[in-house]
Design a protein around this motif. Structure first.
Motif, short mmCIF file in Angstrom:
data_model
loop_
_atom_site.label_atom_id
_atom_site.label_comp_id
_atom_site.label_asym_id
_atom_site.label_seq_id
_atom_site.Cartn_x
_atom_site.Cartn_y
_atom_site.Cartn_z
N THR A 35 -4.55 7.13 7.48
CA THR A 35 -5.12 8.42 8.45
C THR A 35 -4.14 9.64 8.15
OG1 THR A 35 -3.72 7.87 10.39
CG2 THR A 35 -5.83 6.63 10.43
N ASP A 36 -4.40 10.52 8.59
CA ASP A 36 -3.74 11.96 8.52
C ASP A 36 -2.61 11.99 9.18
OD1 ASP A 36 -5.08 12.21 10.90
OD2 ASP A 36 -6.03 13.99 10.45
N ARG A 37 -2.43 11.03 10.19
CA ARG A 37 -1.00 10.81 10.86
C ARG A 37 -0.04 10.37 10.16
NH1 ARG A 37 -1.42 7.73 15.96
NH2 ARG A 37 0.79 8.15 16.18
N PHE A 38 -0.25 9.45 9.01
CA PHE A 38 0.73 8.94 8.29
C PHE A 38 0.27 9.07 6.93
CE2 PHE A 38 0.44 6.89 12.33
CZ PHE A 38 1.69 6.70 12.72
N ASP A 39 1.28 8.68 5.82
CA ASP A 39 0.98 8.62 4.59
C ASP A 39 1.52 7.35 3.93
OD1 ASP A 39 3.53 9.06 3.26
OD2 ASP A 39 3.41 11.15 3.76
N MET A 40 0.96 7.14 2.80
CA MET A 40 1.43 5.72 2.18
C MET A 40 2.89 5.64 1.66
SD MET A 40 -1.19 3.71 1.93
CE MET A 40 -0.55 2.54 0.98
N SER A 41 3.66 6.93 1.76
CA SER A 41 5.14 6.59 1.55
C SER A 41 5.78 5.68 2.41
CB SER A 41 5.65 8.15 1.52
OG SER A 41 5.89 8.58 2.76
N VAL A 42 5.42 5.54 3.74
CA VAL A 42 6.16 4.74 4.82
C VAL A 42 5.81 3.26 4.43
CG1 VAL A 42 6.08 6.56 6.55
CG2 VAL A 42 4.10 4.69 6.43
N VAL A 43 4.88 2.99 3.63
CA VAL A 43 4.67 1.28 3.38
C VAL A 43 4.42 1.07 1.79
CG1 VAL A 43 3.50 0.94 5.51
CG2 VAL A 43 2.07 2.00 3.71
N LEU A 44 5.03 2.06 0.97
CA LEU A 44 5.10 1.69 -0.64
C LEU A 44 5.57 0.31 -0.98
CD1 LEU A 44 5.78 5.13 -2.10
CD2 LEU A 44 3.51 3.91 -2.02
N PHE A 45 6.37 -0.16 -0.19
CA PHE A 45 7.04 -1.52 -0.52
C PHE A 45 6.21 -2.79 -0.26
CE2 PHE A 45 8.15 -0.13 3.85
CZ PHE A 45 8.14 -1.53 4.49
N LEU A 46 4.96 -2.44 0.56
CA LEU A 46 4.10 -3.63 0.96
C LEU A 46 3.00 -3.77 -0.04
CD1 LEU A 46 3.75 -2.60 4.67
CD2 LEU A 46 5.16 -4.21 3.80
N GLU A 47 2.59 -4.98 -0.27
CA GLU A 47 1.51 -5.17 -1.26
C GLU A 47 0.26 -5.62 -0.51
OE1 GLU A 47 2.88 -8.39 -3.54
OE2 GLU A 47 4.84 -7.30 -4.07
N SER A 48 0.10 -6.05 0.79
CA SER A 48 -1.03 -6.21 1.31
C SER A 48 -1.14 -6.19 2.88
CB SER A 48 -1.41 -7.79 1.30
OG SER A 48 -0.41 -8.52 1.88
N GLY A 49 -2.35 -6.23 3.29
CA GLY A 49 -2.58 -6.06 4.85
C GLY A 49 -2.87 -4.59 5.14
N ILE A 50 -2.49 -4.43 6.77
CA ILE A 50 -3.02 -3.09 7.29
C ILE A 50 -1.46 -2.91 8.04
CG2 ILE A 50 -5.49 -3.65 7.38
CD1 ILE A 50 -5.19 -4.67 10.28
N MET A 51 -1.57 -1.79 8.61
CA MET A 51 -0.70 -1.11 9.59
C MET A 51 -1.39 -0.84 10.83
SD MET A 51 2.54 -1.26 8.55
CE MET A 51 3.55 -0.03 9.65
N ILE A 52 -1.00 -1.06 12.00
CA ILE A 52 -1.56 -0.99 13.34
C ILE A 52 -0.54 -0.25 14.27
CG2 ILE A 52 -2.75 -2.01 15.38
CD1 ILE A 52 -3.29 -4.43 13.57
N ASP A 53 -1.06 0.76 14.79
CA ASP A 53 -0.28 1.71 15.83
C ASP A 53 -0.76 1.08 17.07
OD1 ASP A 53 1.31 3.62 17.00
OD2 ASP A 53 -0.09 5.18 16.69
N THR A 54 0.29 0.15 17.65
CA THR A 54 -0.08 -0.50 18.83
C THR A 54 0.20 -0.01 20.17
OG1 THR A 54 2.09 -1.68 19.17
CG2 THR A 54 0.47 -2.72 17.64
N ASN A 55 -0.23 -0.35 21.29
CA ASN A 55 0.17 0.24 22.52
C ASN A 55 1.24 0.08 23.04
OD1 ASN A 55 -0.88 -2.31 23.04
ND2 ASN A 55 -1.90 -1.85 24.87
#
Length: 76
Positions: A35-55
């Motif tokens: 999404t426009d709130r985040f970019d891939m640089s925060v998760v470049l070390f990850l290989e799979s899955g998703i990131m969820i912004d939780t409540n």
């Protein structure tokens, strides 16, 4: 990544993680979408899955093999 019912997880989906925790899918690691709130640089070390912004706990990485833990509440 898919939901237990076979639907593809998409950016912006609102999901139920159980135990009263909900969130919004903000990064799809495998497809390199974010999404426009985040970019891939925060998760470049990850290989799979998703990131969820939780409540209630902030950002959560959910690996692809843990897709049985989430349920789609609403698609944007």
């Amino acid at each position: 990544m898919n939901y237990p019912d076979g639907q593809n997880v998409k950016l912006g989906d609102i999901v139920d993680l159980g135990g009263g925790m909900e969130g919004v899918v903000i990064i799809d690691v495998e497809n390199r979408e974010f999404t426009d709130r985040f970019d891939m640089s925060v998760v470049l070390f990850l290989e799979s899955g998703i990131m969820i912004d939780t409540n209630n706990i902030g950002l959560l990485h959910l690996p692809a093999n843990h897709d049985h833990y989430i349920r789609l509440i609403r698609r944007k």
